[in-house]
Design an enzyme around this catalytic site. Structure first.
Site, PDB file in Angstrom:
ATOM      1  N   CYS A 112       0.689  -1.333  -0.448  1.00 23.69           N
ATOM      2  CA  CYS A 112       0.171   0.299   0.306  1.00 23.69           C
ATOM      3  C   CYS A 112       0.772   1.347  -0.138  1.00 23.69           C
ATOM      4  O   CYS A 112      -0.032   2.346  -0.331  1.00 23.69           O
ATOM      5  CB  CYS A 112      -1.313  -0.266   0.897  1.00 23.69           C
ATOM      6  SG  CYS A 112      -2.128  -1.382   1.297  1.00 23.69           S
ATOM      7  N   HIS A 253      -3.469   6.958   2.218  1.00 21.29           N
ATOM      8  CA  HIS A 253      -3.845   5.574   2.214  1.00 21.29           C
ATOM      9  C   HIS A 253      -5.120   4.952   3.032  1.00 21.29           C
ATOM     10  O   HIS A 253      -5.674   5.684   4.242  1.00 21.29           O
ATOM     11  CB  HIS A 253      -2.664   4.665   2.929  1.00 21.29           C
ATOM     12  CG  HIS A 253      -3.462   3.473   2.542  1.00 21.29           C
ATOM     13  ND1 HIS A 253      -3.791   2.595   1.590  1.00 21.29           N
ATOM     14  CD2 HIS A 253      -3.357   2.349   3.264  1.00 21.29           C
ATOM     15  CE1 HIS A 253      -3.642   1.533   0.846  1.00 21.29           C
ATOM     16  NE2 HIS A 253      -3.856   1.056   1.843  1.00 21.29           N
ATOM     17  N   ASN A 283     -10.078  -0.274  -0.577  1.00 23.03           N
ATOM     18  CA  ASN A 283      -8.375   0.094  -0.249  1.00 23.03           C
ATOM     19  C   ASN A 283      -7.844  -0.576  -2.109  1.00 23.03           C
ATOM     20  O   ASN A 283      -8.033  -2.119  -1.909  1.00 23.03           O
ATOM     21  CB  ASN A 283      -7.722  -1.266   0.744  1.00 23.03           C
ATOM     22  CG  ASN A 283      -6.639  -1.058   0.910  1.00 23.03           C
ATOM     23  OD1 ASN A 283      -5.826  -0.488  -0.434  1.00 23.03           O
ATOM     24  ND2 ASN A 283      -6.359  -1.348   2.819  1.00 23.03           N
TER      25      ASN A 283
HETATM   26  O1  UT7 Z   1      -3.657  -1.054   3.361  1.00 26.08           O
HETATM   27  C1  UT7 Z   1      -3.010  -2.066   4.206  1.00 26.08           C
HETATM   28  C2  UT7 Z   1      -3.026  -1.926   5.187  1.00 26.08           C
HETATM   29  N1  UT7 Z   1      -3.879  -2.771   6.095  1.00 26.08           N
HETATM   30  C3  UT7 Z   1      -5.105  -2.119   7.027  1.00 26.08           C
HETATM   31  O2  UT7 Z   1      -4.171  -1.122   7.540  1.00 26.08           O
HETATM   32  C4  UT7 Z   1      -6.341  -2.552   7.458  1.00 26.08           C
HETATM   33  C5  UT7 Z   1      -6.073  -2.471   9.239  1.00 26.08           C
HETATM   34  N2  UT7 Z   1      -6.596  -3.524   9.759  1.00 26.08           N
HETATM   35  C6  UT7 Z   1      -7.774  -3.219   9.791  1.00 26.08           C
HETATM   36  O3  UT7 Z   1      -8.625  -2.372   8.870  1.00 26.08           O
HETATM   37  C7  UT7 Z   1      -8.826  -3.692  10.666  1.00 26.08           C
HETATM   38  O4  UT7 Z   1      -8.267  -4.453  11.648  1.00 26.08           O
HETATM   39  C8  UT7 Z   1      -9.649  -4.953   9.705  1.00 26.08           C
HETATM   40  C9  UT7 Z   1     -11.325  -4.433   9.455  1.00 26.08           C
HETATM   41  C10 UT7 Z   1      -9.171  -5.814   8.826  1.00 26.08           C
HETATM   42  C11 UT7 Z   1     -10.876  -5.632  11.090  1.00 26.08           C
HETATM   43  O5  UT7 Z   1     -11.240  -4.561  12.072  1.00 26.08           O
HETATM   44  P1  UT7 Z   1     -11.387  -5.084  13.237  1.00 26.08           P
HETATM   45  O6  UT7 Z   1     -11.921  -3.947  14.448  1.00 26.08           O
HETATM   46  O7  UT7 Z   1      -9.785  -5.250  13.686  1.00 26.08           O
HETATM   47  O8  UT7 Z   1     -12.226  -6.655  13.828  1.00 26.08           O
HETATM   48  P2  UT7 Z   1     -10.919  -8.078  14.211  1.00 26.08           P
HETATM   49  O9  UT7 Z   1     -10.386  -8.452  12.846  1.00 26.08           O
HETATM   50  O10 UT7 Z   1     -10.903  -7.271  15.515  1.00 26.08           O
HETATM   51  O11 UT7 Z   1     -12.395  -8.679  14.149  1.00 26.08           O
HETATM   52  C12 UT7 Z   1     -13.848  -7.923  15.240  1.00 26.08           C
HETATM   53  C13 UT7 Z   1     -14.630  -9.339  15.387  1.00 26.08           C
HETATM   54  C14 UT7 Z   1     -14.369 -10.788  15.424  1.00 26.08           C
HETATM   55  O12 UT7 Z   1     -14.929 -11.647  16.034  1.00 26.08           O
HETATM   56  P3  UT7 Z   1     -14.967 -12.061  17.303  1.00 26.08           P
HETATM   57  O13 UT7 Z   1     -13.555 -13.061  17.722  1.00 26.08           O
HETATM   58  O14 UT7 Z   1     -14.493 -11.101  18.014  1.00 26.08           O
HETATM   59  O15 UT7 Z   1     -15.834 -13.132  17.429  1.00 26.08           O
HETATM   60  C15 UT7 Z   1     -13.739 -11.242  13.828  1.00 26.08           C
HETATM   61  O16 UT7 Z   1     -14.486 -12.249  13.214  1.00 26.08           O
HETATM   62  O17 UT7 Z   1     -15.258  -9.050  13.905  1.00 26.08           O
HETATM   63  C16 UT7 Z   1     -15.637  -9.930  13.655  1.00 26.08           C
HETATM   64  N3  UT7 Z   1     -15.594  -9.521  11.969  1.00 26.08           N
HETATM   65  C17 UT7 Z   1     -16.554  -9.080  11.006  1.00 26.08           C
HETATM   66  N4  UT7 Z   1     -17.697  -9.265  11.426  1.00 26.08           N
HETATM   67  C18 UT7 Z   1     -18.778  -9.258  10.556  1.00 26.08           C
HETATM   68  C19 UT7 Z   1     -14.029  -9.448  10.768  1.00 26.08           C
HETATM   69  N5  UT7 Z   1     -14.711  -8.905   9.702  1.00 26.08           N
HETATM   70  C20 UT7 Z   1     -15.834  -8.946   9.824  1.00 26.08           C
HETATM   71  C21 UT7 Z   1     -16.784  -8.780   8.524  1.00 26.08           C
HETATM   72  N6  UT7 Z   1     -17.954  -8.760   9.324  1.00 26.08           N
HETATM   73  N7  UT7 Z   1     -16.218  -8.505   7.543  1.00 26.08           N
END
Ligand code: UT7
Length: 329
Positions: A112, A253, A283
C-alpha cells in the site's frame, strides 16, 4: 531543480460490489463494514483484464487532458502488488497500451506504500536532471487475490488505479519537498500473499490452501499503521518547520476510516483537511493515494501553492510520508 506534478488521472471499473452484495457472500453486514472500515462499496475489474488496463487508463487521462504525446514520456513507474503476470512487468504492458515509444520503466512493489515509494523514486530522476517526464502510476486489481469466502479481507479491498506526471520546474517553492520512507520486514507474516513467487510456486496444494489469496492479521496491521503513519508524518512536518494548520490537504492511504481519523487527530488536522473516498472504492492498495489525489484535483480541493501531505502503511511492513506543494491551478 524540483519535480512538480503537472497532471493527475485515475480509473475505476464500472462494476460495483456493495456491502449488501457481500452480505450474500459471507457472514457480514453493512453496519459492521461501515462502522469498522467506512467502506460502502468497491469497484471490481472484469475477469479478462489485468492491472495494466486500469494503469494505462489512468495515465491516458493525463495525456488526454494535457495534450501531451505518449512519445514524450521518458519513464513509466508502476507501483503495484498485482501485476498482470510475473513476467514481464506491468510497466511494459502499460508502455504498449499507451504506445509510448521512447521510454523505459519498471514495477515497484511496496504494498500500500507503493505509490509514495514510486513518487519519491520518480522525483529523483527529475531532480538529477536526467529525465523530464516521468509517469508515476499506482494501482491494484485486489479482486484477483481475494478469497471471497474470507470476511476478514474480502470486504476491505477493491480495484482501481491513479497516476501523476512528474516534470522539472525551476521554481524551488513547488513540487516534491521532502519524504520519509521506512521498511520493517519482520512484519511480513502479518500481511502477505504466500504463494505464486519462488518460495511457493503454484501447485495443487497452494491452490487448494488458498495460498494465492491475501492474508491479513488486521489488528496487528491496524496498530502498526496508526503508529507508523503518524510518526513519520509528524517528523516530516517538524523537520520542515510546519504544523498541522499549514497543510491544505492530507491525502492518506485509504485502508480504514478509523486509521485515517486516528492519524489526522494525532497531527491536529481538521476534517476539512483530509481527503477521504474510502466509502466509494475501499482499499485499492497502491491505487488509493493517486486515485484520491486525482479526485481532489478534479474536484478543485487543492490549488497551486497548497501544501499536501501523503502518508501510507502496507505490506512489508512498509510505510512513509511525503510532503509536496501542489503546482497546478
Ligand atoms: O492497506 C494495507 C494495510 N491494511 C490495513 O491498514 C488494514 C488494517 N486493519 C483493519 O482495517 C481492521 O483490523 C479490519 C477492518 C481488517 C478488522 O477490524 P477489527 O476491528 O480489527 O476487527 P477484528 O479483526 O478484531 O475482528 C473483530 C470481530 C471478530 O469477531 P470475534 O472474534 O470478536 O467474535 C471478527 O471475526 O469482528 C469479526 N469480523 C467480522 N464481522 C463481520 C471480522 N471481519 C468481519 C466482517 N463482518 N467482515
Amino acid at each position: 531543480m524540483r519535480a512538480i506534478i503537472t497532471g493527475a488521472g485515475h480509473f475505476v471499473p464500472e462494476q460495483r460490489l456493495t456491502n449488501a452484495d457481500l452480505e450474500q457472500m459471507v457472514d457480514t453486514d453493512d453496519e459492521w463494514i461501515m462502522s469498522r472500515t467506512g467502506i460502502r462499496e468497491r469497484r471490481i475489474l472484469e475477469k479478462n483484464k489485468g492491472l495494466s488496463y486500469m494503469a494505462a487508463k489512468a495515465a491516458q487521462m493525463i495525456l488526454d487532458e494535457s495534450g501531451l504525446s505518449a512519445d514524450e514520456i521518458d519513464v513509466i513507474i508502476v507501483a503495484t502488488s498485482t501485476p498482470d503476470m510475473m513476467i514481464p512487468s506491468a510497466a511494459a504492458l502499460v508502455q504498449e497500451k499507451l504506445n509510448a515509444a521512447n521510454c523505459w520503466g519498471f514495477d515497484l512493489n511496496a504494498g500500500c506504500t507503493g505509490f509514495i515509494y514510486a513518487l519519491a523514486t520518480g522525483s529523483q530522476f527529475i531532480e538529477a536532471g536526467k529525465y523530464r517526464k516521468v509517469m508515476v502510476i499506482g494501482g491494484d486489481k485486489m479482486s484477483s487475490i481475494l478469497n471471497y469466502g474470507d470476511r476478514n479481507t474480502c470486504v476491505i479491498f477493491g480495484d482501481g488505479a491513479g497516476a501523476v506526471l512528474l516534470e522539472p520546474s525551476e521554481d524551488e517553492t513547488l513540487g516534491i519537498r521532502d519524504f520519509i520512507l521506512r521498511m520493517d520486514g519482520s512484519g511480513h507474516s502479518y500481511l502477505n500473499v504466500p504463494a505464486g513467487g519462488s518460495l511457493f510456486p503454484a501447485s495443487y496444494e497452494t491452490v487448494e490452501k488458498k495460498m494465492h489469496c491475501i492474508f491479513q492479521d488486521g489488528k496487528t496491521v491496524f496498530k502498526n499503521a496508526v503508529t507508523g503513519m503518524a510518526e513519520v508524518s509528524a517528523k516530516l512536518l517538524e523537520r520542515n518547520n510546519l504544523r498541522g494548520k499549514d497543510i491544505k490537504l492530507l491525502i492518506p492511504h485509504q485502508a480504514n476510516i478509523r486509521i485515517i481519523d486516528s492519524v489526522a487527530k494525532k497531527l491536529g488536522l481538521e476534517p476539512e483537511q483530509i481527503m477521504v473516498n474510502i466509502q466509494n472504492y475501499g482499499n485499492t492498495t497502491a491505487g488509493t493515494i493517486p486515485l484520491a489525489m486525482s479526485e481532489a484535483y478534479h474536484k478543485k480541493m487543492m490549488f497551486r501553492g497548497d501544501r499536501i501531505l501523503v502518508s501510507a502503511f502496507g505490506a512489508g511492513f512498509t510505510w512513509g510520508s511525503l510532503l509536496l506543494v501542489w503546482a497546478m491551478d
